[in-house]
Design a protein around this motif. Sequence first.
Motif, PDB file in Angstrom:
ATOM      1  N   ASN A 205       0.850  -1.187   0.000  1.00  0.00           N
ATOM      2  CA  ASN A 205       0.000   0.000   0.000  1.00  0.00           C
ATOM      3  C   ASN A 205       0.887   1.238   0.000  1.00  0.00           C
ATOM      4  O   ASN A 205       1.521   1.555   1.004  1.00  0.00           O
ATOM      5  CB  ASN A 205      -0.913   0.001   1.224  1.00  0.00           C
ATOM      6  CG  ASN A 205      -1.953   1.111   1.171  1.00  0.00           C
ATOM      7  OD1 ASN A 205      -1.799   2.086   0.438  1.00  0.00           O
ATOM      8  ND2 ASN A 205      -3.017   0.964   1.949  1.00  0.00           N
ATOM      9  N   LEU A 206       0.931   1.926  -1.148  1.00  0.00           N
ATOM     10  CA  LEU A 206       1.745   3.130  -1.310  1.00  0.00           C
ATOM     11  C   LEU A 206       0.858   4.350  -1.521  1.00  0.00           C
ATOM     12  O   LEU A 206       1.254   5.329  -2.153  1.00  0.00           O
ATOM     13  CB  LEU A 206       2.701   2.950  -2.487  1.00  0.00           C
ATOM     14  CG  LEU A 206       3.793   1.888  -2.263  1.00  0.00           C
ATOM     15  CD1 LEU A 206       4.024   1.065  -3.503  1.00  0.00           C
ATOM     16  CD2 LEU A 206       5.079   2.537  -1.809  1.00  0.00           C
ATOM     17  N   THR A 207      -0.325   4.319  -0.946  1.00  0.00           N
ATOM     18  CA  THR A 207      -1.269   5.421  -1.090  1.00  0.00           C
ATOM     19  C   THR A 207      -0.677   6.725  -0.556  1.00  0.00           C
ATOM     20  O   THR A 207      -0.133   6.769   0.550  1.00  0.00           O
ATOM     21  CB  THR A 207      -2.576   5.103  -0.328  1.00  0.00           C
ATOM     22  OG1 THR A 207      -3.125   3.890  -0.840  1.00  0.00           O
ATOM     23  CG2 THR A 207      -3.584   6.223  -0.489  1.00  0.00           C
ATOM     24  N   GLN A 208      -0.753   7.768  -1.372  1.00  0.00           N
ATOM     25  CA  GLN A 208      -0.310   9.118  -0.999  1.00  0.00           C
ATOM     26  C   GLN A 208       1.172   9.184  -0.610  1.00  0.00           C
ATOM     27  O   GLN A 208       1.583  10.057   0.144  1.00  0.00           O
ATOM     28  CB  GLN A 208      -1.172   9.676   0.139  1.00  0.00           C
ATOM     29  CG  GLN A 208      -2.643   9.828  -0.233  1.00  0.00           C
ATOM     30  CD  GLN A 208      -3.471  10.374   0.908  1.00  0.00           C
ATOM     31  OE1 GLN A 208      -3.054  11.287   1.614  1.00  0.00           O
ATOM     32  NE2 GLN A 208      -4.658   9.821   1.099  1.00  0.00           N
ATOM     33  N   ASN A 225      -0.946  -0.726  -4.413  1.00  0.00           N
ATOM     34  CA  ASN A 225      -1.902   0.380  -4.410  1.00  0.00           C
ATOM     35  C   ASN A 225      -1.121   1.691  -4.424  1.00  0.00           C
ATOM     36  O   ASN A 225      -0.514   2.073  -3.425  1.00  0.00           O
ATOM     37  CB  ASN A 225      -2.793   0.305  -3.170  1.00  0.00           C
ATOM     38  CG  ASN A 225      -3.908   1.337  -3.201  1.00  0.00           C
ATOM     39  OD1 ASN A 225      -3.911   2.240  -4.027  1.00  0.00           O
ATOM     40  ND2 ASN A 225      -4.868   1.202  -2.291  1.00  0.00           N
ATOM     41  N   LEU A 226      -1.143   2.377  -5.577  1.00  0.00           N
ATOM     42  CA  LEU A 226      -0.423   3.640  -5.750  1.00  0.00           C
ATOM     43  C   LEU A 226      -1.399   4.810  -5.876  1.00  0.00           C
ATOM     44  O   LEU A 226      -1.089   5.833  -6.488  1.00  0.00           O
ATOM     45  CB  LEU A 226       0.475   3.561  -6.983  1.00  0.00           C
ATOM     46  CG  LEU A 226       1.712   2.656  -6.836  1.00  0.00           C
ATOM     47  CD1 LEU A 226       2.130   2.082  -8.171  1.00  0.00           C
ATOM     48  CD2 LEU A 226       2.854   3.434  -6.206  1.00  0.00           C
ATOM     49  N   THR A 227      -2.554   4.688  -5.261  1.00  0.00           N
ATOM     50  CA  THR A 227      -3.562   5.741  -5.327  1.00  0.00           C
ATOM     51  C   THR A 227      -2.997   7.065  -4.808  1.00  0.00           C
ATOM     52  O   THR A 227      -2.471   7.137  -3.695  1.00  0.00           O
ATOM     53  CB  THR A 227      -4.803   5.357  -4.503  1.00  0.00           C
ATOM     54  OG1 THR A 227      -5.355   4.146  -5.024  1.00  0.00           O
ATOM     55  CG2 THR A 227      -5.852   6.452  -4.561  1.00  0.00           C
ATOM     56  N   ASN A 228      -3.085   8.098  -5.650  1.00  0.00           N
ATOM     57  CA  ASN A 228      -2.623   9.454  -5.295  1.00  0.00           C
ATOM     58  C   ASN A 228      -1.141   9.507  -4.915  1.00  0.00           C
ATOM     59  O   ASN A 228      -0.696  10.443  -4.245  1.00  0.00           O
ATOM     60  CB  ASN A 228      -3.469  10.044  -4.161  1.00  0.00           C
ATOM     61  CG  ASN A 228      -4.916  10.264  -4.572  1.00  0.00           C
ATOM     62  OD1 ASN A 228      -5.195  10.603  -5.722  1.00  0.00           O
ATOM     63  ND2 ASN A 228      -5.838  10.058  -3.650  1.00  0.00           N
ATOM     64  N   ALA A 244      -1.487  -3.057 -10.710  1.00  0.00           N
ATOM     65  CA  ALA A 244      -1.327  -1.967  -9.749  1.00  0.00           C
ATOM     66  C   ALA A 244      -2.483  -0.975  -9.869  1.00  0.00           C
ATOM     67  O   ALA A 244      -3.025  -0.752 -10.953  1.00  0.00           O
ATOM     68  CB  ALA A 244      -0.003  -1.254  -9.974  1.00  0.00           C
ATOM     69  N   ILE A 245      -2.857  -0.369  -8.751  1.00  0.00           N
ATOM     70  CA  ILE A 245      -3.905   0.648  -8.738  1.00  0.00           C
ATOM     71  C   ILE A 245      -3.230   2.006  -8.915  1.00  0.00           C
ATOM     72  O   ILE A 245      -2.428   2.426  -8.074  1.00  0.00           O
ATOM     73  CB  ILE A 245      -4.698   0.598  -7.422  1.00  0.00           C
ATOM     74  CG1 ILE A 245      -5.348  -0.775  -7.247  1.00  0.00           C
ATOM     75  CG2 ILE A 245      -5.760   1.700  -7.387  1.00  0.00           C
ATOM     76  CD1 ILE A 245      -5.989  -0.987  -5.884  1.00  0.00           C
ATOM     77  N   LEU A 246      -3.566   2.698 -10.016  1.00  0.00           N
ATOM     78  CA  LEU A 246      -2.888   3.945 -10.364  1.00  0.00           C
ATOM     79  C   LEU A 246      -3.852   5.132 -10.364  1.00  0.00           C
ATOM     80  O   LEU A 246      -3.589   6.148 -11.000  1.00  0.00           O
ATOM     81  CB  LEU A 246      -2.226   3.809 -11.737  1.00  0.00           C
ATOM     82  CG  LEU A 246      -1.157   2.709 -11.853  1.00  0.00           C
ATOM     83  CD1 LEU A 246      -0.749   2.501 -13.299  1.00  0.00           C
ATOM     84  CD2 LEU A 246       0.050   3.064 -11.002  1.00  0.00           C
ATOM     85  N   GLN A 247      -4.921   5.041  -9.620  1.00  0.00           N
ATOM     86  CA  GLN A 247      -5.906   6.118  -9.574  1.00  0.00           C
ATOM     87  C   GLN A 247      -5.300   7.371  -8.935  1.00  0.00           C
ATOM     88  O   GLN A 247      -4.846   7.354  -7.793  1.00  0.00           O
ATOM     89  CB  GLN A 247      -7.137   5.681  -8.787  1.00  0.00           C
ATOM     90  CG  GLN A 247      -8.247   6.723  -8.759  1.00  0.00           C
ATOM     91  CD  GLN A 247      -9.487   6.213  -8.040  1.00  0.00           C
ATOM     92  OE1 GLN A 247      -9.555   5.047  -7.651  1.00  0.00           O
ATOM     93  NE2 GLN A 247     -10.464   7.076  -7.856  1.00  0.00           N
TER      94      GLN A 247
END
Length: 262
Positions: A205-208, A225-228, A244-247
Amino acid sequence: MANLEHLMLLQRGKRQWLDWRKNNPQIAPNLQEIDLSGQNFQEAYFVGTNLSQSHLEGIQLEFANLEKAQLANSNLIKANLNYANLSQANLIGANLREANLIAANFSQANLIGTCLRNTHLREIDLTQAQLNRTNLSEACGIEANFCEADISQGVLYQAELQGAYFYRANLFQAQLIETHLSHSYFLRANLREVNAQFVDLRWSNLTQTDLRGANFQGANFRGANLTNADLRGANLKQANLRGAILQGTRLEGANLEGIKLT
């Protein structure tokens, strides 16, 4: 040098030492430069004790209380500190190579420039610890807690840190080459300018997170998870981003040559 009276009290045994500490809580024992190599001090009470520049190779300190102890420049190679309490301890420049630190409490400890190479760190608590320029190469720290720790310019080459927690941790310019970090948690962490070639970040989880200017050549982000997350100017050459999640991920100026998305 160690205070002779304090040294003699310690040599009388753990029970006499503990009784003296309880009766004299205002005294900070001075055992500086002492040699306790290979000795057994499990469950010992060394709160606030000065053990700096001491020879503690192979010492048994399992479940010991070393809160706020002074251990700067001490030799703790192959020491057993499993489940010990070293919160707010000073270990600047100490050598803990190959030490056992499983589930130990190092929260808010000062480990600047410390050698933690090949250590066993499973479930260790390093919350808000100072780990600047610390060497964690090839350490095994599965599910370790680095939340809000400062690991800037640290070396984590080939460390095994799967499932570790790095919430708001500072890893600015850290060396993460071939580091194993799958299933780890990096929410709002600072990874600017890290050198993370071939790092394993699968399902993390790499969110923000701030990843600007980082080198992720050949990195594995599968399912991450690379969200934001901010990857502006990062090198992602030949990185694996399958699943990967790139949102909301920022990629301006990033090197995307040869990346794998499908």
